[in-house]
Design a protein around this motif. Structure first.
Motif, PDB file in Angstrom:
ATOM      1  N   ARG A 106       0.828  -1.211   0.000  1.00 29.08           N
ATOM      2  CA  ARG A 106       0.000   0.000   0.000  1.00 29.08           C
ATOM      3  C   ARG A 106       0.860   1.257   0.000  1.00 29.08           C
ATOM      4  N   VAL A 110       0.614   1.196  -4.182  1.00 24.94           N
ATOM      5  CA  VAL A 110      -0.757   1.678  -4.388  1.00 24.94           C
ATOM      6  C   VAL A 110      -0.851   3.181  -4.169  1.00 24.94           C
ATOM      7  N   GLU A 111      -0.349   3.674  -3.062  1.00 19.80           N
ATOM      8  CA  GLU A 111      -0.411   5.112  -2.777  1.00 19.80           C
ATOM      9  C   GLU A 111       0.459   5.915  -3.732  1.00 19.80           C
ATOM     10  N   ALA A 140      -4.514  -6.049  -2.315  1.00 14.41           N
ATOM     11  CA  ALA A 140      -4.326  -4.594  -2.261  1.00 14.41           C
ATOM     12  C   ALA A 140      -3.863  -4.042  -3.600  1.00 14.41           C
TER      13      ALA A 140
END
Length: 170
Positions: A106, A110-111, A140
């Motif tokens: 994450r 992802v971020e 995720a």
């Protein structure tokens, strides 16, 4: 600071990569025509050049002085030099063997994928030893892979392609 031998002698152009002609031709055609996919899976035994080709691909697509219709990086522009030196902000290399948890995926992928590249045309995520990611990490990452930002490219390098979930490979 001394470099590890594999970094010191890592090929800096596709022409320097021995064997893997089918991969070099395929990726070269994509780069030359500008038809870049949003995700790639490089699989094979250790030492065949999966990560090297991933880094070359990232360097070539972000090269500032690459001639139109060509696929080799110039190795002279700031983007090429930063990628070669391993400090390009828009080429994120993640070792999944040590960052297997969902929180790392994450935070690191992802971020980070949501934001535009700071300098280059594409933000490239090279996930080495991708088969080591946990099930929750894949979950995720799945949404980002299914609906990626236009500027993000994901390269999964693995020695065990069968351990990557089918939903990711498809």
């Amino acid at each position: 600071m001394s470099l590890a031998l594999y970094r010191k002698y890592r090929p800096q152009t596709f022409a320097e990569v021995t064997n893997q002609n089918h991969v070099k031709i395929t990726l070269g055609n994509e780069i030359a025509t500008g038809k870049i996919a949003h995700a790639y899976a490089f699989a094979g035994p250790r030492g065949v050049g999966k990560t090297t080709i991933a880094r070359l691909f990232a360097k070539a697509i972000n090269c500032e002085k690459r001639k139109e219709g060509a696929f080799e990086p110039c190795n002279a522009c700031s983007s090429c030099e930063e990628t070669t030196g391993g400090h390009a902000l828009d080429v994120i290399e993640l070792d999944a063997a040590t960052h297997t948890g969902v929180d790392n995926v994450r935070a690191n992928i992802v971020e980070n994928a949501r934001f535009s590249p700071s300098k280059a045309k594409f933000k490239v995520f090279i996930i080495d030893e991708a088969h080591m990611l946990s099930g929750s990490s894949w979950n995720a990452l799945l949404k980002t892979l299914e609906e990626p930002p236009a500027h993000a490219i994901f390269i999964l390098a693995t020695t065990e392609i069968h351990k990557i979930p089918d939903t990711i490979l498809s």
